[in-house]
Motif scaffolding. Structure first.
Motif, PDB file in Angstrom:
ATOM      1  N   THR A 122       9.670  26.586 -56.848  1.00 49.39           N
ATOM      2  CA  THR A 122      10.540  25.475 -57.229  1.00 49.39           C
ATOM      3  C   THR A 122       9.752  24.344 -57.893  1.00 49.39           C
ATOM      4  N   ARG A 123       8.414  24.382 -57.781  1.00 40.35           N
ATOM      5  CA  ARG A 123       7.544  23.397 -58.398  1.00 40.35           C
ATOM      6  C   ARG A 123       6.300  24.098 -58.946  1.00 40.35           C
ATOM      7  N   ASN A 124       5.526  23.371 -59.784  1.00 42.72           N
ATOM      8  CA  ASN A 124       4.367  23.967 -60.445  1.00 42.72           C
ATOM      9  C   ASN A 124       3.167  23.030 -60.324  1.00 42.72           C
ATOM     10  N   TYR A 125       2.522  23.061 -59.167  1.00 40.67           N
ATOM     11  CA  TYR A 125       1.364  22.222 -58.898  1.00 40.67           C
ATOM     12  C   TYR A 125       0.070  23.025 -58.974  1.00 40.67           C
ATOM     13  N   ILE A 126      -1.045  22.318 -59.086  1.00 42.48           N
ATOM     14  CA  ILE A 126      -2.371  22.862 -58.795  1.00 42.48           C
ATOM     15  C   ILE A 126      -2.829  22.203 -57.507  1.00 42.48           C
ATOM     16  N   GLY A 127      -3.292  23.001 -56.549  1.00 43.08           N
ATOM     17  CA  GLY A 127      -3.644  22.484 -55.237  1.00 43.08           C
ATOM     18  C   GLY A 127      -5.138  22.440 -54.998  1.00 43.08           C
ATOM     19  N   ILE A 128      -5.560  21.437 -54.235  1.00 42.07           N
ATOM     20  CA  ILE A 128      -6.940  21.351 -53.752  1.00 42.07           C
ATOM     21  C   ILE A 128      -6.868  21.237 -52.240  1.00 42.07           C
ATOM     22  N   LEU A 129      -7.393  22.226 -51.538  1.00 42.26           N
ATOM     23  CA  LEU A 129      -7.402  22.222 -50.083  1.00 42.26           C
ATOM     24  C   LEU A 129      -8.807  21.925 -49.582  1.00 42.26           C
ATOM     25  N   SER A 130      -8.901  21.245 -48.443  1.00 42.28           N
ATOM     26  CA  SER A 130     -10.202  21.075 -47.784  1.00 42.28           C
ATOM     27  C   SER A 130     -10.253  22.004 -46.580  1.00 42.28           C
ATOM     28  N   SER A 131     -11.364  22.701 -46.440  1.00 46.03           N
ATOM     29  CA  SER A 131     -11.511  23.577 -45.268  1.00 46.03           C
ATOM     30  C   SER A 131     -11.813  22.768 -44.020  1.00 46.03           C
ATOM     31  N   VAL A 132     -12.325  21.563 -44.217  1.00 48.89           N
ATOM     32  CA  VAL A 132     -12.795  20.721 -43.116  1.00 48.89           C
ATOM     33  C   VAL A 132     -12.666  19.263 -43.540  1.00 48.89           C
ATOM     34  N   GLY A 160       1.541  18.297 -61.198  1.00 50.61           N
ATOM     35  CA  GLY A 160       0.464  17.439 -60.732  1.00 50.61           C
ATOM     36  C   GLY A 160      -0.631  18.246 -60.062  1.00 50.61           C
ATOM     37  N   VAL A 161      -1.724  17.543 -59.754  1.00 53.05           N
ATOM     38  CA  VAL A 161      -2.835  18.112 -58.986  1.00 53.05           C
ATOM     39  C   VAL A 161      -2.813  17.446 -57.620  1.00 53.05           C
ATOM     40  N   VAL A 162      -2.675  18.231 -56.567  1.00 52.15           N
ATOM     41  CA  VAL A 162      -2.433  17.722 -55.217  1.00 52.15           C
ATOM     42  C   VAL A 162      -3.615  18.033 -54.318  1.00 52.15           C
ATOM     43  N   ALA A 163      -4.179  16.991 -53.702  1.00 54.66           N
ATOM     44  CA  ALA A 163      -5.248  17.176 -52.715  1.00 54.66           C
ATOM     45  C   ALA A 163      -4.650  17.117 -51.321  1.00 54.66           C
ATOM     46  N   LEU A 164      -4.771  18.197 -50.573  1.00 54.62           N
ATOM     47  CA  LEU A 164      -4.241  18.277 -49.214  1.00 54.62           C
ATOM     48  C   LEU A 164      -5.416  18.370 -48.255  1.00 54.62           C
ATOM     49  N   THR A 165      -5.661  17.276 -47.546  1.00 55.94           N
ATOM     50  CA  THR A 165      -6.814  17.183 -46.660  1.00 55.94           C
ATOM     51  C   THR A 165      -6.348  16.981 -45.225  1.00 55.94           C
ATOM     52  N   HIS A 166      -7.270  17.112 -44.289  1.00 54.54           N
ATOM     53  CA  HIS A 166      -6.907  17.020 -42.871  1.00 54.54           C
ATOM     54  C   HIS A 166      -8.109  16.543 -42.073  1.00 54.54           C
ATOM     55  N   GLY A 167      -7.924  16.327 -40.795  1.00 53.06           N
ATOM     56  CA  GLY A 167      -8.956  15.739 -39.961  1.00 53.06           C
ATOM     57  C   GLY A 167      -9.644  16.703 -39.028  1.00 53.06           C
ATOM     58  N   THR A 168      -9.592  17.990 -39.330  1.00 59.19           N
ATOM     59  CA  THR A 168     -10.174  18.963 -38.412  1.00 59.19           C
ATOM     60  C   THR A 168     -10.989  19.990 -39.211  1.00 59.19           C
ATOM     61  N   GLY A 169     -11.221  21.173 -38.637  1.00 60.41           N
ATOM     62  CA  GLY A 169     -11.987  22.218 -39.301  1.00 60.41           C
ATOM     63  C   GLY A 169     -13.358  22.423 -38.725  1.00 60.41           C
ATOM     64  N   CYS A 170     -13.778  21.519 -37.827  1.00 61.06           N
ATOM     65  CA  CYS A 170     -15.053  21.676 -37.128  1.00 61.06           C
ATOM     66  C   CYS A 170     -14.913  20.972 -35.783  1.00 61.06           C
ATOM     67  N   GLY A 171     -15.949  21.105 -34.943  1.00 61.77           N
ATOM     68  CA  GLY A 171     -15.846  20.517 -33.611  1.00 61.77           C
ATOM     69  C   GLY A 171     -14.762  21.173 -32.791  1.00 61.77           C
ATOM     70  N   MET A 172     -14.525  22.452 -33.070  1.00 62.21           N
ATOM     71  CA  MET A 172     -13.485  23.207 -32.379  1.00 62.21           C
ATOM     72  C   MET A 172     -13.964  24.635 -32.210  1.00 62.21           C
ATOM     73  N   ALA A 173     -13.306  25.375 -31.341  1.00 61.86           N
ATOM     74  CA  ALA A 173     -13.678  26.770 -31.124  1.00 61.86           C
ATOM     75  C   ALA A 173     -13.558  27.557 -32.423  1.00 61.86           C
ATOM     76  N   ALA A 174     -14.550  28.397 -32.692  1.00 67.47           N
ATOM     77  CA  ALA A 174     -14.562  29.161 -33.935  1.00 67.47           C
ATOM     78  C   ALA A 174     -13.465  30.217 -33.975  1.00 67.47           C
ATOM     79  N   GLU A 175     -12.953  30.584 -32.824  1.00 72.55           N
ATOM     80  CA  GLU A 175     -11.846  31.528 -32.741  1.00 72.55           C
ATOM     81  C   GLU A 175     -10.873  31.021 -31.679  1.00 72.55           C
ATOM     82  N   GLY A 176      -9.625  31.454 -31.743  1.00 69.83           N
ATOM     83  CA  GLY A 176      -8.634  31.026 -30.773  1.00 69.83           C
ATOM     84  C   GLY A 176      -7.438  30.394 -31.446  1.00 69.83           C
ATOM     85  N   GLN A 177      -6.530  29.892 -30.627  1.00 62.60           N
ATOM     86  CA  GLN A 177      -5.246  29.416 -31.132  1.00 62.60           C
ATOM     87  C   GLN A 177      -5.393  28.278 -32.128  1.00 62.60           C
ATOM     88  N   GLY A 178      -6.264  27.300 -31.845  1.00 63.14           N
ATOM     89  CA  GLY A 178      -6.432  26.172 -32.746  1.00 63.14           C
ATOM     90  C   GLY A 178      -6.906  26.599 -34.121  1.00 63.14           C
TER      91      GLY A 178
END
Length: 508
Positions: A122-132, A160-178
């Motif tokens: 429905t839209r035509n963006y270019i996305g930029i994601l942060s892994s951490v 548009g070009v959309v940057a989607l960032t977040h506050g996690t990705g480290c300081g957490m268990a490497a595997e599991g629900q989170g």
């Protein structure tokens, strides 16, 4: 036409809802029944004596129990109504019935974007994601510099070009629900049809390694999905430069897209509410439920979420389960949430929020009964984990918190290419890359916040139209927004900072 002072929602109810501020002594519209105190708009008043410990009924369902004796005409709210768990009859599949689909030749269409892999956007963006979080500043710098450069003016078909960032990705268990939540969310956005292409930027030493993310979620590097690692490229400046160069190379191809007629069955609709009031369950939510049923009948998908906000109303969904396995998935999620809140010294009744209570909602049971009707009446065909890809058309439930940004992030990751969001208090929200349509539950708020609201469903409370008429109006508006018309939240620039994956587990 004389306007009513109150609404009775079900013949078995022992409360009515005030449709305007009522002063003490005002008629409640029942025989010889008058308000014993002032009753604010949206709040409840008793229509019969209710003894301490007896249930209070609204929508024909239990919304709580009298904390003390309540007299007829008395204002019912936090001072005399308390939450207790209610034993529910799940009656699995009792209300399930064959869906009456619209014949193929008569189904609605919209002007969508067909991707090379067959998915429809429905839209035509270019996305930029942060892994951490450590790469968030770089991701935002890339989108900001692209925007300031003016280069997008040369590519009018790119939204548009959309940057989607977040506050996690480290300081957490490497595997599991989170970590599973985060990986599914990032993968869902990476695959989302509303992105012509996606870059994912990592620091290099984080717990959420891009290579492990790609392995776990089956992502492959291509022209449409490109990973960049800051420590390998030489740091901040070098990564920003490289990312901008790659986006410039992507833009000409992304701009080639054209909108063509596409079936409404390609729409995946996220059903959401926030800043709810007592009118949510009377006007906007049932109208959205009607629109959701229309979409399902046209072959599309409608995804309801916010598990804590169906608590106490889940039996209305299990009754519509297409098979027992689907129902038990939902019941198991409810039990998980009961345990989760108990482990964290909370209560399922921590919701409603202060704003919800000011709008007339007293307990989570009352809020949930009003929220669940966004899901309409068709069969529940699937129950998904948070951000799990949606593969079955029809009405679907997805596990999520009641916090709107987290919930919608999961719905979009599941594939929703359109979101409709109801609000009574005036929640302001958007979620790129999927357009978000805002429905007002009442006319005063709509008029006060008209720049943020797309549709006024207060017309139902005002007696100007019924739920079906409003629902059809919502459905038609959905098709226009899916075809490229911009929603109010898009016009205002919402949608980047609202990207909020669900964080579960210890921060280490």
């Amino acid at each position: 036409m004389e306007r009513l002072n109150t609404i009775r929602l079900h013949e078995t109810d022992n409360v009515v809802v005030a449709v305007r501020d009522l002063e003490q002594g005002t008629s409640l519209g029942e025989h010889n029944l008058f308000a014993r105190q002032d009753v604010p708009r949206g709040h409840k008043a008793a229509t019969a004596p209710i003894a301490k410990g007896d249930p209070v009924l609204k929508y024909g369902q239990v919304i709580g129990f009298a904390a003390r004796d309540i007299d007829p005409g008395e204002h019912i709210h936090t001072q005399n109504l308390e939450f207790k768990a209610v034993e529910l009859d799940y009656a699995i599949g009792a209300d399930a019935k064959p869906t009456e689909f619209v014949p193929e030749a008569e189904r609605a269409t919209f002007m969508g974007i067909r991707r090379a892999n067959g998915r429809i956007a429905t839209r035509n963006y270019i996305g930029i994601l942060s892994s951490v979080n450590c790469s968030a500043t770089v991701a935002k710098a890339v989108s900001s510099q692209i925007d300031r450069s003016g280069i997008l003016n040369d590519y009018p078909n790119v939204d548009g070009v959309v940057a989607l960032t977040h506050g996690t990705g480290c300081g957490m268990a490497a595997e599991g629900q989170g970590m599973d939540h985060l990986r599914r969310t990032l993968a869902g956005f990476a695959r989302h049809p509303n992105f012509a292409a996606v870059l994912i930027i990592g620091l290099g030493c984080e717990g959420n390694q891009i290579s492990r993310l790609m392995e776990a979620e089956g992502l492959e590097e291509s022209a449409h999905f490109q990973p960049l690692v800051m420590q390998e490229l030489g740091g901040t400046t070098a990564t920003v430069k490289e990312a901008i160069a790659r986006i410039k190379a992507i833009l000409p191809e992304a701009n080639k897209m054209e909108r063509t007629p596409c079936p409404a069955s390609a729409l995946k609709l996220g059903l959401q509410c926030g800043g709810s009031d007592a009118f949510s369950g009377i006007s906007a939510n049932p109208a959205l439920g009607y629109a959701a049923d229309l979409l399902v009948r046209h072959g599309g998908t409608a995804i309801l979420a916010e598990t804590p906000e169906i608590y106490g109303a889940e039996h209305l969904l299990t009754r519509r389960a297409e098979d027992p396995e689907v129902a038990h998935k939902l019941i198991d999620m409810i039990h998980w949430w009961e345990d989760y809140t108990a482990r964290n010294a909370g209560s399922m009744d921590n919701n409603p929020s202060p704003g919800n209570k000011a709008g007339g909602l007293t307990t989570i049971l009352e809020k949930s009964l009003g929220a669940a009707v966004k899901g309409g009446l068709t069969n529940m065909v699937d129950v998904l984990r948070y951000a799990e890809p949606s593969t079955k058309p029809g009405f679907v439930f997805m596990d999520s918190p009641g916090y709107d940004p987290v919930s919608v992030t999961g719905q979009v990751a599941s594939g929703c290419n359109l979101v409709v969001f109801t609000t009574g208090r005036g929640s302001c929200f958007g979620c790129r890359p999927s357009p978000s349509i805002k429905l007002a539950t009442n006319t005063p708020m709509y008029e006060r916040m008209v720049d943020d609201m797309d549709i006024n469903c207060g017309t139902i409370i005002d007696g100007e139209e019924n739920v079906a008429q409003a629902g059809k109006r919502i459905f038609d508006h959905m098709l226009r927004i899916a075809s490229g018309e911009r929603s109010k939240s898009e016009q205002l620039g919402y949608g980047e900072d609202e990207f909020t994956p669900w964080v579960v587990g210890a921060v280490m």
